[in-house]
Motif scaffolding. Structure first.
Motif, PDB file in Angstrom:
ATOM      1  N   GLU A 248      19.185  49.272  -4.957  1.00  0.00           N
ATOM      2  CA  GLU A 248      18.860  47.978  -5.999  1.00  0.00           C
ATOM      3  C   GLU A 248      17.819  48.443  -6.936  1.00  0.00           C
ATOM      4  N   LEU A 249      18.268  48.347  -8.107  1.00  0.00           N
ATOM      5  CA  LEU A 249      17.608  49.022  -9.380  1.00  0.00           C
ATOM      6  C   LEU A 249      17.186  47.607 -10.347  1.00  0.00           C
ATOM      7  N   PRO A 250      15.987  47.928 -11.057  1.00  0.00           N
ATOM      8  CA  PRO A 250      15.707  46.825 -11.979  1.00  0.00           C
ATOM      9  C   PRO A 250      16.635  46.888 -13.011  1.00  0.00           C
ATOM     10  N   ASP A 251      16.612  45.772 -13.852  1.00  0.00           N
ATOM     11  CA  ASP A 251      17.540  45.574 -15.257  1.00  0.00           C
ATOM     12  C   ASP A 251      16.865  46.398 -16.400  1.00  0.00           C
ATOM     13  N   GLU A 252      18.025  46.777 -17.379  1.00  0.00           N
ATOM     14  CA  GLU A 252      17.404  47.470 -18.627  1.00  0.00           C
ATOM     15  C   GLU A 252      16.520  46.329 -19.080  1.00  0.00           C
ATOM     16  N   GLY A 253      15.400  47.053 -19.745  1.00  0.00           N
ATOM     17  CA  GLY A 253      14.224  46.051 -20.420  1.00  0.00           C
ATOM     18  C   GLY A 253      13.226  45.565 -19.645  1.00  0.00           C
ATOM     19  N   ASP A 254      13.382  45.798 -18.297  1.00  0.00           N
ATOM     20  CA  ASP A 254      12.312  45.446 -17.233  1.00  0.00           C
ATOM     21  C   ASP A 254      11.098  46.492 -17.420  1.00  0.00           C
ATOM     22  N   ALA A 255       9.908  46.007 -17.201  1.00  0.00           N
ATOM     23  CA  ALA A 255       8.830  46.934 -17.032  1.00  0.00           C
ATOM     24  C   ALA A 255       8.353  47.391 -15.767  1.00  0.00           C
ATOM     25  N   VAL A 256       8.006  48.870 -15.692  1.00  0.00           N
ATOM     26  CA  VAL A 256       7.611  49.109 -14.118  1.00  0.00           C
ATOM     27  C   VAL A 256       6.267  49.810 -14.511  1.00  0.00           C
ATOM     28  N   THR A 257       5.658  50.013 -13.431  1.00  0.00           N
ATOM     29  CA  THR A 257       4.377  50.448 -13.381  1.00  0.00           C
ATOM     30  C   THR A 257       4.130  51.670 -12.405  1.00  0.00           C
ATOM     31  N   GLN A 258       3.346  52.632 -12.855  1.00  0.00           N
ATOM     32  CA  GLN A 258       3.436  53.888 -12.070  1.00  0.00           C
ATOM     33  C   GLN A 258       2.904  53.549 -10.815  1.00  0.00           C
ATOM     34  N   GLU A 259       3.498  54.045  -9.661  1.00  0.00           N
ATOM     35  CA  GLU A 259       3.348  54.059  -8.413  1.00  0.00           C
ATOM     36  C   GLU A 259       3.464  52.578  -7.517  1.00  0.00           C
ATOM     37  N   GLU A 260       4.013  51.962  -8.367  1.00  0.00           N
ATOM     38  CA  GLU A 260       4.639  50.494  -7.716  1.00  0.00           C
ATOM     39  C   GLU A 260       6.067  50.511  -7.741  1.00  0.00           C
ATOM     40  N   GLU A 261       6.382  49.498  -6.882  1.00  0.00           N
ATOM     41  CA  GLU A 261       7.757  49.481  -6.425  1.00  0.00           C
ATOM     42  C   GLU A 261       8.818  49.211  -7.504  1.00  0.00           C
ATOM     43  N   PHE A 262       9.909  49.745  -7.737  1.00  0.00           N
ATOM     44  CA  PHE A 262      10.769  49.352  -8.918  1.00  0.00           C
ATOM     45  C   PHE A 262      12.218  48.948  -8.164  1.00  0.00           C
ATOM     46  N   GLY A 263      12.558  49.563  -6.956  1.00  0.00           N
ATOM     47  CA  GLY A 263      13.865  48.878  -6.410  1.00  0.00           C
ATOM     48  C   GLY A 263      13.657  49.312  -4.705  1.00  0.00           C
ATOM     49  N   VAL A 264      14.816  49.433  -4.253  1.00  0.00           N
ATOM     50  CA  VAL A 264      14.994  49.661  -2.860  1.00  0.00           C
ATOM     51  C   VAL A 264      16.213  50.492  -2.659  1.00  0.00           C
ATOM     52  N   ILE A 265      16.215  51.200  -1.593  1.00  0.00           N
ATOM     53  CA  ILE A 265      17.477  52.185  -1.308  1.00  0.00           C
ATOM     54  C   ILE A 265      17.700  51.905   0.053  1.00  0.00           C
ATOM     55  N   GLU A 266      18.966  51.645   0.666  1.00  0.00           N
ATOM     56  CA  GLU A 266      19.352  51.183   2.156  1.00  0.00           C
ATOM     57  C   GLU A 266      20.353  52.396   2.344  1.00  0.00           C
ATOM     58  N   SER A 267      20.108  53.165   3.435  1.00  0.00           N
ATOM     59  CA  SER A 267      20.949  53.931   4.099  1.00  0.00           C
ATOM     60  C   SER A 267      21.177  53.435   5.574  1.00  0.00           C
ATOM     61  N   ILE A 268      22.158  54.323   6.599  1.00  0.00           N
ATOM     62  CA  ILE A 268      22.620  53.634   7.688  1.00  0.00           C
ATOM     63  C   ILE A 268      21.234  53.636   8.736  1.00  0.00           C
ATOM     64  N   LYS A 269      20.366  54.433   8.121  1.00  0.00           N
ATOM     65  CA  LYS A 269      19.210  54.319   9.055  1.00  0.00           C
ATOM     66  C   LYS A 269      17.846  53.595   8.758  1.00  0.00           C
TER      67      LYS A 269
ATOM     68  N   ASP B 216      17.885  63.326   2.423  1.00  0.00           N
ATOM     69  CA  ASP B 216      18.389  64.046   3.800  1.00  0.00           C
ATOM     70  C   ASP B 216      17.444  63.168   4.823  1.00  0.00           C
ATOM     71  N   GLU B 217      16.403  62.617   4.638  1.00  0.00           N
ATOM     72  CA  GLU B 217      15.565  61.952   5.777  1.00  0.00           C
ATOM     73  C   GLU B 217      16.395  60.534   5.876  1.00  0.00           C
ATOM     74  N   LEU B 218      16.997  59.904   4.637  1.00  0.00           N
ATOM     75  CA  LEU B 218      17.398  58.906   4.590  1.00  0.00           C
ATOM     76  C   LEU B 218      18.753  58.617   5.611  1.00  0.00           C
ATOM     77  N   GLY B 219      19.659  59.861   5.531  1.00  0.00           N
ATOM     78  CA  GLY B 219      20.854  59.866   5.784  1.00  0.00           C
ATOM     79  C   GLY B 219      21.920  59.181   4.576  1.00  0.00           C
ATOM     80  N   ASP B 220      23.019  58.677   5.204  1.00  0.00           N
ATOM     81  CA  ASP B 220      23.999  58.505   4.133  1.00  0.00           C
ATOM     82  C   ASP B 220      23.468  56.920   3.637  1.00  0.00           C
ATOM     83  N   VAL B 221      23.350  56.970   2.098  1.00  0.00           N
ATOM     84  CA  VAL B 221      22.956  56.094   1.377  1.00  0.00           C
ATOM     85  C   VAL B 221      24.007  55.035   1.246  1.00  0.00           C
ATOM     86  N   VAL B 222      23.950  53.616   1.385  1.00  0.00           N
ATOM     87  CA  VAL B 222      25.053  52.580   1.390  1.00  0.00           C
ATOM     88  C   VAL B 222      24.544  51.596   0.280  1.00  0.00           C
ATOM     89  N   PHE B 223      23.475  51.729  -0.405  1.00  0.00           N
ATOM     90  CA  PHE B 223      23.033  50.712  -1.171  1.00  0.00           C
ATOM     91  C   PHE B 223      21.843  50.853  -2.110  1.00  0.00           C
TER      92      PHE B 223
END
Length: 127
Positions: free
Chosen positions: A44-65, A35-42
């Motif tokens: 970006e996610l990691p690939d299968e098999g990638d390692a992620v770490t708790q509370e660290e960035e794994f991707g990006v979400i882009e909205s019109i705002k 709701d805060e973001l508004g209309d999501v337009v993109f």
């Protein structure tokens, strides 16, 4: 305004949710966040098999705002990503707790999910 906060999940202060099922943690963003973001337009996610770490960035979400980083609720290996979001990022707005999920992680330490906010704690944060 009231936002949906399912009781079966745990939450990050950065507005991601985590749902553990059969040893796999599904991740998305909350109703409040979409709701805060508004209309999501993109998304970006990691690939299968990638390692992620708790509370660290794994991707990006882009909205019109805005463009926002996405943070992992647990550490582990990405075992699945929701490829539907690449063609239909609006699913994050339409169904943030269902079809708009982002990835699934096989956690290194299942107890990490206990460190996350309960639904009541998260609701207090966004109130």
């Amino acid at each position: 305004m009231s936002f949906e906060t399912p009781e079966d999940r745990r939450y990050l202060e950065s507005h991601e949710w985590a749902l553990e099922t059969n040893g796999v943690v599904r991740v998305g963003i909350t109703d409040f966040a979409q709701d805060e973001l508004g209309d999501v337009v993109f998304v970006e996610l990691p690939d299968e098999g990638d390692a992620v770490t708790q509370e660290e960035e794994f991707g990006v979400i882009e909205s019109i705002k805005a463009v926002s980083d996405l943070y992992a609720p647990v550490s582990g290996e990405v075992v699945s990503i929701n490829e539907t979001l690449f063609d239909s990022p609006e699913l994050v707005n339409d169904d943030p707790f269902g079809e708009g999920w982002m990835l699934e992680i096989e956690p290194d330490d299942a107890a990490e999910i206990d460190d996350l906010l309960s639904p009541d704690e998260y609701e207090s944060q966004i109130a």
